[in-house]
Motif scaffolding. Structure first.
Motif, PDB file in Angstrom:
ATOM      1  N   GLN A 299       2.114   1.851  -3.493  1.00 38.84           N
ATOM      2  CA  GLN A 299       1.018   2.315  -4.345  1.00 38.84           C
ATOM      3  C   GLN A 299       0.705   3.786  -4.083  1.00 38.84           C
ATOM      4  O   GLN A 299       0.537   4.568  -5.026  1.00 38.84           O
ATOM      5  CB  GLN A 299      -0.241   1.470  -4.110  1.00 38.84           C
ATOM      6  CG  GLN A 299      -0.138   0.075  -4.666  1.00 38.84           C
ATOM      7  CD  GLN A 299      -1.312  -0.803  -4.248  1.00 38.84           C
ATOM      8  OE1 GLN A 299      -1.990  -0.532  -3.258  1.00 38.84           O
ATOM      9  NE2 GLN A 299      -1.535  -1.867  -5.001  1.00 38.84           N
ATOM     10  N   LEU A 300       0.634   4.180  -2.814  1.00 35.42           N
ATOM     11  CA  LEU A 300       0.367   5.580  -2.488  1.00 35.42           C
ATOM     12  C   LEU A 300       1.497   6.491  -2.955  1.00 35.42           C
ATOM     13  O   LEU A 300       1.257   7.593  -3.461  1.00 35.42           O
ATOM     14  CB  LEU A 300       0.144   5.737  -0.987  1.00 35.42           C
ATOM     15  CG  LEU A 300      -1.139   5.124  -0.435  1.00 35.42           C
ATOM     16  CD1 LEU A 300      -1.122   5.160   1.094  1.00 35.42           C
ATOM     17  CD2 LEU A 300      -2.366   5.826  -0.974  1.00 35.42           C
TER      18      LEU A 300
ATOM     19  N   ALA B 103       3.479   5.942  -5.511  1.00 40.22           N
ATOM     20  CA  ALA B 103       3.409   6.007  -6.972  1.00 40.22           C
ATOM     21  C   ALA B 103       2.313   6.966  -7.427  1.00 40.22           C
ATOM     22  O   ALA B 103       2.433   7.583  -8.497  1.00 40.22           O
ATOM     23  CB  ALA B 103       3.161   4.620  -7.554  1.00 40.22           C
ATOM     24  N   LEU B 104       1.278   7.120  -6.610  1.00 36.80           N
ATOM     25  CA  LEU B 104       0.190   8.048  -6.925  1.00 36.80           C
ATOM     26  C   LEU B 104       0.486   9.470  -6.411  1.00 36.80           C
ATOM     27  O   LEU B 104      -0.357  10.353  -6.492  1.00 36.80           O
ATOM     28  CB  LEU B 104      -1.122   7.553  -6.325  1.00 36.80           C
ATOM     29  CG  LEU B 104      -1.668   6.262  -6.924  1.00 36.80           C
ATOM     30  CD1 LEU B 104      -2.842   5.751  -6.102  1.00 36.80           C
ATOM     31  CD2 LEU B 104      -2.071   6.461  -8.374  1.00 36.80           C
ATOM     32  N   VAL B 105       1.675   9.675  -5.880  1.00 34.43           N
ATOM     33  CA  VAL B 105       2.137  10.942  -5.341  1.00 34.43           C
ATOM     34  C   VAL B 105       1.176  11.464  -4.259  1.00 34.43           C
ATOM     35  O   VAL B 105       0.822  12.623  -4.210  1.00 34.43           O
ATOM     36  CB  VAL B 105       2.337  12.000  -6.453  1.00 34.43           C
ATOM     37  CG1 VAL B 105       3.114  13.194  -5.963  1.00 34.43           C
ATOM     38  CG2 VAL B 105       3.055  11.392  -7.658  1.00 34.43           C
ATOM     39  N   ASN B 106       0.779  10.557  -3.387  1.00 39.36           N
ATOM     40  CA  ASN B 106      -0.090  10.915  -2.275  1.00 39.36           C
ATOM     41  C   ASN B 106       0.681  11.788  -1.301  1.00 39.36           C
ATOM     42  O   ASN B 106       1.739  11.393  -0.808  1.00 39.36           O
ATOM     43  CB  ASN B 106      -0.576   9.637  -1.590  1.00 39.36           C
ATOM     44  CG  ASN B 106      -1.558   9.909  -0.495  1.00 39.36           C
ATOM     45  OD1 ASN B 106      -1.273  10.630   0.445  1.00 39.36           O
ATOM     46  ND2 ASN B 106      -2.735   9.306  -0.618  1.00 39.36           N
TER      47      ASN B 106
ATOM     48  N   LYS C 218       0.831  -1.199   0.000  1.00 38.17           N
ATOM     49  CA  LYS C 218       0.000   0.000   0.000  1.00 38.17           C
ATOM     50  C   LYS C 218       0.865   1.247   0.000  1.00 38.17           C
ATOM     51  O   LYS C 218       0.569   2.224  -0.689  1.00 38.17           O
ATOM     52  CB  LYS C 218      -0.942   0.025   1.196  1.00 38.17           C
ATOM     53  CG  LYS C 218      -1.820   1.268   1.192  1.00 38.17           C
ATOM     54  CD  LYS C 218      -2.874   1.255   2.245  1.00 38.17           C
ATOM     55  CE  LYS C 218      -3.717   2.527   2.125  1.00 38.17           C
ATOM     56  NZ  LYS C 218      -4.818   2.537   3.061  1.00 38.17           N
TER      57      LYS C 218
END
Length: 97
Positions: free
Chosen positions: A86-87, A89-92, A83
């Motif tokens: 993934q976060l 990579a989404l530039v969270n 997780k």
């Protein structure tokens, strides 16, 4: 499902929020974020998915000197490595800080 394994499988734990940015006041709480690698039995479980653990008891117990005497509240989030990636990579923004 018990999450007692999180303490031994946490690979990264850091201060974040106002404490990390030097913006804490004398009444600020302490916030921690971390990353763990779940054991195979947890990772492959079909019925219980682990993504994160909030306010895991071991965090506050492991860092008693970080606790602010004026505000003893200590919050934590420990993400599953998958997780977290993934976060990121989404530039969270909560991960990138």
């Amino acid at each position: 499902m018990s999450q007692l394994w999180i303490k031994n499988r946490t690979i990264f734990l850091t201060i974040h929020g106002s404490q990390a940015f030097g913006m804490a006041t004398e009444s600020s709480d302490v916030d921690l974020k971390g990353v763990c690698i779940p054991p195979r039995a947890v990772r492959d479980d079909l019925f219980h998915r682990f993504e994160q653990a909030e306010n895991a008891p071991f965090v506050a117990e492991s860092f008693p000197t970080l606790r602010n005497p004026l505000n003893p509240k200590m919050e934590s989030v420990i993400y599953d490595l998958k997780k977290y990636v993934q976060l990121a990579a989404l530039v969270n923004p909560t991960i990138l800080e």
